[in-house]
Design an enzyme around this catalytic site. Structure first.
Site, PDB file in Angstrom:
ATOM      1  CB  SER A 154      -8.780  44.420  34.195  1.00 26.38           C
ATOM      2  OG  SER A 154      -8.322  43.216  34.787  1.00 26.38           O
ATOM      3  CE1 TYR A 167      -4.505  43.877  30.421  1.00 25.78           C
ATOM      4  CE2 TYR A 167      -4.905  43.261  32.703  1.00 25.78           C
ATOM      5  CZ  TYR A 167      -5.353  43.408  31.405  1.00 25.78           C
ATOM      6  OH  TYR A 167      -6.663  43.100  31.096  1.00 25.78           O
TER       7      TYR A 167
HETATM    8  P1  NAD Z   1      -8.444  40.221  22.604  1.00 25.54           P
HETATM    9  O1  NAD Z   1      -6.986  39.990  22.439  1.00 25.54           O
HETATM   10  O2  NAD Z   1      -9.406  39.218  22.105  1.00 25.54           O
HETATM   11  O3  NAD Z   1      -8.847  41.634  21.999  1.00 25.54           O
HETATM   12  C1  NAD Z   1      -8.019  42.754  22.108  1.00 25.54           C
HETATM   13  C2  NAD Z   1      -8.469  43.760  21.079  1.00 25.54           C
HETATM   14  O4  NAD Z   1      -7.673  44.935  21.201  1.00 25.54           O
HETATM   15  C3  NAD Z   1      -8.329  43.256  19.649  1.00 25.54           C
HETATM   16  O5  NAD Z   1      -9.552  43.490  18.990  1.00 25.54           O
HETATM   17  C4  NAD Z   1      -7.247  44.135  19.050  1.00 25.54           C
HETATM   18  O6  NAD Z   1      -7.501  44.468  17.698  1.00 25.54           O
HETATM   19  C5  NAD Z   1      -7.354  45.370  19.904  1.00 25.54           C
HETATM   20  N1  NAD Z   1      -6.118  46.151  19.911  1.00 25.54           N
HETATM   21  C6  NAD Z   1      -4.893  45.790  20.384  1.00 25.54           C
HETATM   22  N2  NAD Z   1      -4.020  46.793  20.174  1.00 25.54           N
HETATM   23  C7  NAD Z   1      -4.700  47.799  19.570  1.00 25.54           C
HETATM   24  C8  NAD Z   1      -4.361  49.078  19.111  1.00 25.54           C
HETATM   25  N3  NAD Z   1      -3.113  49.560  19.223  1.00 25.54           N
HETATM   26  N4  NAD Z   1      -5.329  49.834  18.534  1.00 25.54           N
HETATM   27  C9  NAD Z   1      -6.585  49.372  18.397  1.00 25.54           C
HETATM   28  N5  NAD Z   1      -6.972  48.167  18.822  1.00 25.54           N
HETATM   29  C10 NAD Z   1      -6.031  47.391  19.403  1.00 25.54           C
HETATM   30  O7  NAD Z   1      -8.632  40.442  24.184  1.00 25.54           O
HETATM   31  P2  NAD Z   1      -9.948  40.703  25.070  1.00 25.54           P
HETATM   32  O8  NAD Z   1      -9.877  39.766  26.185  1.00 25.54           O
HETATM   33  O9  NAD Z   1     -11.168  40.766  24.243  1.00 25.54           O
HETATM   34  O10 NAD Z   1      -9.597  42.148  25.652  1.00 25.54           O
HETATM   35  C11 NAD Z   1     -10.403  43.293  25.446  1.00 25.54           C
HETATM   36  C12 NAD Z   1     -10.281  44.230  26.641  1.00 25.54           C
HETATM   37  O11 NAD Z   1     -10.792  43.576  27.798  1.00 25.54           O
HETATM   38  C13 NAD Z   1      -8.830  44.625  26.969  1.00 25.54           C
HETATM   39  O12 NAD Z   1      -8.796  45.985  27.360  1.00 25.54           O
HETATM   40  C14 NAD Z   1      -8.505  43.733  28.149  1.00 25.54           C
HETATM   41  O13 NAD Z   1      -7.510  44.292  28.987  1.00 25.54           O
HETATM   42  C15 NAD Z   1      -9.858  43.678  28.839  1.00 25.54           C
HETATM   43  N6  NAD Z   1     -10.011  42.550  29.775  1.00 25.54           N
HETATM   44  C16 NAD Z   1     -10.036  41.248  29.317  1.00 25.54           C
HETATM   45  C17 NAD Z   1     -10.203  40.226  30.238  1.00 25.54           C
HETATM   46  C18 NAD Z   1     -10.281  38.774  29.825  1.00 25.54           C
HETATM   47  O14 NAD Z   1     -10.308  37.907  30.720  1.00 25.54           O
HETATM   48  N7  NAD Z   1     -10.347  38.445  28.562  1.00 25.54           N
HETATM   49  C19 NAD Z   1     -10.309  40.513  31.601  1.00 25.54           C
HETATM   50  C20 NAD Z   1     -10.254  41.835  32.021  1.00 25.54           C
HETATM   51  C21 NAD Z   1     -10.109  42.845  31.089  1.00 25.54           C
END
Ligand code: NAD
Length: 269
Positions: A154, A167
């Site tokens: 991130s 986080y």
């Molecule tokens: P999201 O909530 O849409 O997806 C999160 C995913 O993680 C889901 O598919 C869920 O099933 C899975 N998950 C949660 N707990 C779990 C577990 N214990 N075991 C297996 N799977 C698990 O969110 P997103 O935005 O798609 O996030 C995905 C990644 O991207 C994360 O690591 C998040 O920190 C990172 N990220 C997101 C953003 C953003 O702006 N959306 C920015 C930076 C980083």
């Protein structure tokens, strides 16, 4: 579906692939020719939807429920993948969540949950993948590398985040985890690369984009003036695990519309 079949014949595992960025990455890898395991934590229907989208486009995928912070569940998932696909070529450590709280009010449970899933989950999955990459080695007609690991980080790998210290600590940890295993695994022809997304439109940050006021406030942090989409990250991930990126290892690629450019200084501070 293989307009860019650079990952043809390769087997990929994407954690948290039933939603958001993970789903975008899984679709992009399948589009490039990989067979994909769609890992999910709870939402079976959403995972099956991702599988069906991939199959409808002519690709191969199956869904597998496992909590990435549980060692036995991770090992059982890899065993099932090896049974169905024979091996692994690409791991995308994407699963992650937030449990936000003011620091002084944060419970140990909120801290442990985020560190276990966001950081320990990447350790458990990467270790299983690396063992198989080393056992199998390079397969000449598939890829120049014995294996590729993407660590979803991130911008909060480098931008401190008040109210989200669990986080931010997990993402800072991912940075050093990624670099250290990249150094250790490079002699085995294994590449490890981080992706640092900025604000990507997914359920994790819905409150930051689902009203015009919230979106306006968010855009003040993004010089390029748009929110990112899961497809943006999907295309980057598919390129990073392809042989076109064979000389990249041990670094994080930020894809953030300039969020890491200290936008507060844009008008002379
Ligand atoms: P999201 O909530 O849409 O997806 C999160 C995913 O993680 C889901 O598919 C869920 O099933 C899975 N998950 C949660 N707990 C779990 C577990 N214990 N075991 C297996 N799977 C698990 O969110 P997103 O935005 O798609 O996030 C995905 C990644 O991207 C994360 O690591 C998040 O920190 C990172 N990220 C997101 C953003 C953003 O702006 N959306 C920015 C930076 C980083």
């Amino acid at each position: 579906m293989n307009s860019s079949p650079s990952l043809k014949g390769q087997a990929a595992l994407v954690t948290g692939a039933d939603s958001g960025i993970g789903k975008g990455v899984a679709l992009a890898l399948a589009h490039a020719g990989a067979s994909v395991v769609i890992n999910f934590a709870h939402n079976h229907d959403a995972a099956e939807e991702t599988v069906n989208e991939i199959k409808a486009a002519g690709g191969m995928a199956f869904a597998y429920q496992a909590d990435v912070s549980h060692e036995e569940e991770v090992q059982a998932m890899f065993a099932e993948m090896f049974k169905q696909y024979g091996t692994i070529d690409i791991l995308v450590n994407n699963a992650g969540l937030q449990k936000d709280s003011k620091f002084v009010d944060m419970t140990l449970d909120q801290w442990n949950t985020v560190i276990s899933i966001n950081l320990t989950g990447q350790f458990l999955c990467s270790r299983e993948a690396a063992r198989e990459f080393i056992r199998r080695g390079v397969v000449e007609d598939r890829s120049r590398a014995a294996g590729k690991i993407i660590c979803m980080s991130s911008v909060h790998e480098v931008i401190p985040w008040a109210g989200h210290v669990n986080y931010a600590a997990s993402k800072g940890g991912i940075s050093m985890f990624m670099k250290s295993i990249a150094q250790e695994l490079a002699p085995h022809k294994i590449r490890v690369v981080g992706i640092g997304p900025g604000a990507i439109q997914t359920p994790i940050n819905k409150a930051a984009w689902d009203t015009p006021e919230a979106l306006d406030k968010l855009l003040t942090l993004i010089p390029y003036n748009r929110i990112g989409k899961p497809e943006d990250i999907g295309k980057l991930a598919a390129w990073l695990v392809s042989d076109d990126a064979d000389y990249i290892t041990g670094t994080t690629i930020f894809m953030d519309g300039g969020m890491t450019l200290y936008p507060g200084f844009a008008d002379n501070g």
